[in-house]
Design a protein around this motif. Sequence first.
Motif, PDB file in Angstrom:
ATOM      1  N   MET A  88      11.959  -5.742   3.252  1.00 43.43           N
ATOM      2  CA  MET A  88      10.715  -5.089   3.183  1.00 43.43           C
ATOM      3  C   MET A  88      10.463  -4.510   1.669  1.00 43.43           C
ATOM      4  O   MET A  88      11.321  -4.025   1.118  1.00 43.43           O
ATOM      5  CB  MET A  88      10.695  -3.835   4.037  1.00 43.43           C
ATOM      6  CG  MET A  88       9.361  -3.046   4.240  1.00 43.43           C
ATOM      7  SD  MET A  88       9.478  -1.955   5.903  1.00 43.43           S
ATOM      8  CE  MET A  88       8.688  -0.632   5.114  1.00 43.43           C
ATOM      9  N   SER A  89       9.311  -4.599   1.022  1.00 43.95           N
ATOM     10  CA  SER A  89       9.179  -4.411  -0.402  1.00 43.95           C
ATOM     11  C   SER A  89       8.645  -2.898  -0.436  1.00 43.95           C
ATOM     12  O   SER A  89       7.925  -2.482   0.530  1.00 43.95           O
ATOM     13  CB  SER A  89       8.053  -5.570  -1.054  1.00 43.95           C
ATOM     14  OG  SER A  89       6.800  -5.105  -0.252  1.00 43.95           O
ATOM     15  N   GLU A  90       8.850  -2.247  -1.234  1.00 49.03           N
ATOM     16  CA  GLU A  90       8.410  -1.115  -1.748  1.00 49.03           C
ATOM     17  C   GLU A  90       6.867  -1.125  -2.464  1.00 49.03           C
ATOM     18  O   GLU A  90       6.572  -1.854  -3.225  1.00 49.03           O
ATOM     19  CB  GLU A  90       9.027  -0.382  -2.699  1.00 49.03           C
ATOM     20  CG  GLU A  90      10.441   0.430  -2.140  1.00 49.03           C
ATOM     21  CD  GLU A  90      11.182   1.062  -3.308  1.00 49.03           C
ATOM     22  OE1 GLU A  90      10.325   2.005  -4.099  1.00 49.03           O
ATOM     23  OE2 GLU A  90      12.512   1.116  -3.618  1.00 49.03           O
ATOM     24  N   TYR A  91       6.082  -0.157  -1.972  1.00 49.25           N
ATOM     25  CA  TYR A  91       4.548  -0.174  -2.341  1.00 49.25           C
ATOM     26  C   TYR A  91       4.759   0.859  -3.687  1.00 49.25           C
ATOM     27  O   TYR A  91       5.515   1.892  -3.689  1.00 49.25           O
ATOM     28  CB  TYR A  91       3.892   0.683  -1.343  1.00 49.25           C
ATOM     29  CG  TYR A  91       3.688  -0.349  -0.129  1.00 49.25           C
ATOM     30  CD1 TYR A  91       2.783  -1.419  -0.228  1.00 49.25           C
ATOM     31  CD2 TYR A  91       4.382  -0.042   1.056  1.00 49.25           C
ATOM     32  CE1 TYR A  91       2.731  -2.076   0.938  1.00 49.25           C
ATOM     33  CE2 TYR A  91       4.008  -1.038   2.044  1.00 49.25           C
ATOM     34  CZ  TYR A  91       3.255  -1.910   2.205  1.00 49.25           C
ATOM     35  OH  TYR A  91       2.988  -2.786   3.007  1.00 49.25           O
ATOM     36  N   HIS A  92       3.809   0.464  -4.775  1.00 50.00           N
ATOM     37  CA  HIS A  92       3.908   1.153  -5.788  1.00 50.00           C
ATOM     38  C   HIS A  92       2.464   1.713  -5.958  1.00 50.00           C
ATOM     39  O   HIS A  92       1.433   1.020  -5.962  1.00 50.00           O
ATOM     40  CB  HIS A  92       3.941   0.256  -7.052  1.00 50.00           C
ATOM     41  CG  HIS A  92       3.809   1.065  -8.571  1.00 50.00           C
ATOM     42  ND1 HIS A  92       4.858   1.790  -8.878  1.00 50.00           N
ATOM     43  CD2 HIS A  92       2.814   0.678  -9.141  1.00 50.00           C
ATOM     44  CE1 HIS A  92       4.153   1.974 -10.037  1.00 50.00           C
ATOM     45  NE2 HIS A  92       2.942   1.542 -10.201  1.00 50.00           N
TER      46      HIS A  92
END
Length: 157
Positions: free
Chosen positions: A1-5
């Motif tokens: 899961m990617s982190e949101y920036h």
Amino acid sequence: MSEYHIPERAMKLYEDIQPNQLKYHQHRVAVTKEFTFDAAHHLYMYEGKCKSLHGHTYRLVITVSGYLDERGLCIDFGDLKEIYKLRVERPLDHHYLNEVLPPMNTTAENIVSWIWRELESELKKRDSKQQDWRLEELILYETPTSRASLKREWMTK
């Protein structure tokens, strides 16, 4: 899961990017926009349902190409919408096509050719920044599954 920036601030012209960086390349680019209009018509010398007066919600897909201006735009989508409204929607929407178009059988094939002439004429008049705007393709859907199209390379006359 990617982190949101989440950016801390929006980038600003003259601080984070300079005006001479807005135009990223020198290539011809195509821009496409879709529109719908409603109209009635009937066909002459035709044996089938379409010989009777009936209507359609037409869908028109317009593709224009050109070179970028200093902002990095080929043609503004709003300008393309304005051209469509003036040259296609105003004369055709909610009208009887046999009455408002030049003498012709109001087939999708004839209508798309008429629209081509109208749009190409208006694009030439408005190309003030010398971006070499060209109408590249038109697709006119008469129904969701039936369409007629024209491409620049087919326009020999």
